[in-house]
Write a protein that holds these residues in place. Structure first.
Motif, short mmCIF file in Angstrom:
data_model
loop_
_atom_site.label_atom_id
_atom_site.label_comp_id
_atom_site.label_asym_id
_atom_site.label_seq_id
_atom_site.Cartn_x
_atom_site.Cartn_y
_atom_site.Cartn_z
N ARG A 123 -41.16 40.25 57.92
CA ARG A 123 -40.39 38.90 57.04
C ARG A 123 -38.68 39.33 57.17
NH1 ARG A 123 -42.52 38.96 53.00
NH2 ARG A 123 -40.89 39.37 51.58
N LEU A 124 -38.18 40.37 57.45
CA LEU A 124 -36.97 40.40 56.76
C LEU A 124 -35.51 40.55 58.21
CD1 LEU A 124 -36.22 40.97 52.62
CD2 LEU A 124 -36.49 38.70 54.09
N ARG A 129 -31.10 40.47 61.28
CA ARG A 129 -30.26 40.84 62.08
C ARG A 129 -29.37 39.79 62.29
NH1 ARG A 129 -35.19 42.21 65.01
NH2 ARG A 129 -35.77 40.29 65.41
N GLN A 130 -29.61 38.40 61.87
CA GLN A 130 -28.72 37.17 61.47
C GLN A 130 -27.83 37.12 60.41
OE1 GLN A 130 -29.13 35.10 63.98
NE2 GLN A 130 -30.29 36.52 64.95
N VAL A 131 -27.95 38.26 59.57
CA VAL A 131 -27.10 38.12 58.56
C VAL A 131 -25.56 39.19 58.94
CG1 VAL A 131 -27.29 38.89 56.04
CG2 VAL A 131 -28.94 37.70 57.16
N PRO A 132 -24.46 38.94 58.16
CA PRO A 132 -23.43 39.83 58.42
C PRO A 132 -23.67 40.72 57.83
CG PRO A 132 -22.26 37.21 58.12
CD PRO A 132 -24.04 37.64 58.03
N PRO A 133 -23.24 42.12 57.66
CA PRO A 133 -23.72 43.64 57.61
C PRO A 133 -23.47 43.82 55.95
CG PRO A 133 -23.13 44.24 59.21
CD PRO A 133 -23.06 42.71 59.09
N ASP A 134 -21.70 42.59 55.57
CA ASP A 134 -21.90 42.93 54.19
C ASP A 134 -22.87 42.10 53.27
OD1 ASP A 134 -20.88 41.04 55.07
OD2 ASP A 134 -19.02 40.55 54.93
N GLN A 135 -23.64 41.07 53.78
CA GLN A 135 -24.28 40.24 52.93
C GLN A 135 -26.07 40.45 53.03
OE1 GLN A 135 -23.63 36.04 54.21
NE2 GLN A 135 -21.60 36.36 54.44
N ARG A 136 -26.20 41.40 53.60
CA ARG A 136 -27.08 41.89 53.83
C ARG A 136 -28.10 42.06 53.12
NH1 ARG A 136 -27.33 45.32 59.48
NH2 ARG A 136 -26.62 44.00 60.93
N LEU A 191 -34.46 47.84 56.30
CA LEU A 191 -33.85 46.58 56.48
C LEU A 191 -32.31 46.44 56.73
CD1 LEU A 191 -36.27 44.65 53.85
CD2 LEU A 191 -35.92 44.67 56.29
N LEU A 192 -31.39 47.47 55.47
CA LEU A 192 -30.25 47.69 55.72
C LEU A 192 -29.42 47.92 56.94
CD1 LEU A 192 -30.23 47.72 51.74
CD2 LEU A 192 -30.27 45.60 52.72
N GLY A 193 -30.13 48.69 57.52
CA GLY A 193 -29.57 49.59 58.84
C GLY A 193 -28.16 50.60 57.91
#
Length: 247
Positions: A123-124, A129-136, A191-193
């Motif tokens: 789901r996430l 992938r569309q969210v900037p890294p600092d907002q994940r 998820l957070l990479g």
């Protein structure tokens, strides 16, 4: 132990308890501000929750204050209060996992734990992938809260972020089967990479499940990104093999 009082009284009391669960230890004044309640109303609900053993008072002396002044009184959730928010399937989950371990072994429990977090990953991952890294981390906290974990995200003093889960619906099962926490931690990293480290868990007796999230500069590819990379590598290998065989 159910939250008492019918109608709006019960609803408001549940909101007070929920806020203490998510943000405690917290002062009565802060509760009133967040919920729009008068000091008298806050005190009435706190007294009832204290009488039921759902919360407990704590005194904290403000930083820099020595000797003089009254220590601040804060309120924190108790084990009984936390249990009031737990779902009935916790005991059932523990029984099912014990049966699984007895019949098929501990590895089957680990497989089950990973299967449970797969839905969160599916789901996430497209969202991340569309969210900037600092907002994940914030996005993950919101998703976990929607599933009943009362999660929050903040910046860590040591660098990176801190993900807190103030509630765990399967805390009792996780205490007996740490594979549940391990699979969840692995899912967070995917998820957070970026690497994550579990610092505390409710299952082990801590008040909050706390996970440190490393700075994104130390990031690792998402599972979906790795799949694309691996597929590209396989396709390139097939093309090279075809050239060698004249295919």
């Amino acid at each position: 132990m159910p939250l008492i009082e019918p109608g709006s009284e019960r609803s408001t009391r549940a909101r007070v308890a929920r806020l203490i669960l998510e943000h405690g230890p917290i002062a009565a004044a802060a509760l009133g501000e967040r919920l729009g309640l008068t000091p008298a109303a806050v005190r009435r609900h706190l007294d009832a929750l204290l009488a039921d053993g759902m919360i407990e008072p704590r005194t904290v002396r403000p930083r820099g204050q020595r000797g003089r002044g009254r220590p601040a009184k804060l309120f924190a959730i108790t084990d009984a209060g936390r249990n009031a928010f737990e779902h009935a399937y916790d005991d059932l989950a523990g029984s099912a996992l014990r049966f699984l371990a007895e019949r098929l072994g501990e590895e089957a429990v680990s497989d089950f734990a990973r299967r449970q977090v797969d839905s969160l990953l599916r789901r996430l991952e497209p969202v991340m992938r569309q969210v900037p890294p600092d907002q994940r981390v914030q996005v993950l906290a919101q998703a976990l809260s929607e599933e009943g974990y009362a999660a929050s995200a903040s910046k860590a003093k040591s660098g990176g972020d801190q993900l807190c889960q103030h509630h765990c619906p399967v805390a009792h099962a996780a205490a007996e089967f740490p594979q549940l926490c391990e699979a969840e931690t692995e899912a967070f990293a995917q998820l957070l990479g970026t690497p994550v480290q579990r610092l505390a868990t409710i299952a082990h007796g801590d008040g909050v499940c706390t996970t440190h999230v490393s700075p994104q500069s130390l990031g690792v590819p998402h599972r979906a990104d790795r799949s694309v990379r691996d597929k590209s590598f396989r396709d390139e290998s097939i093309r090279d093999e075809s050239k060698e065989t004249g295919g």
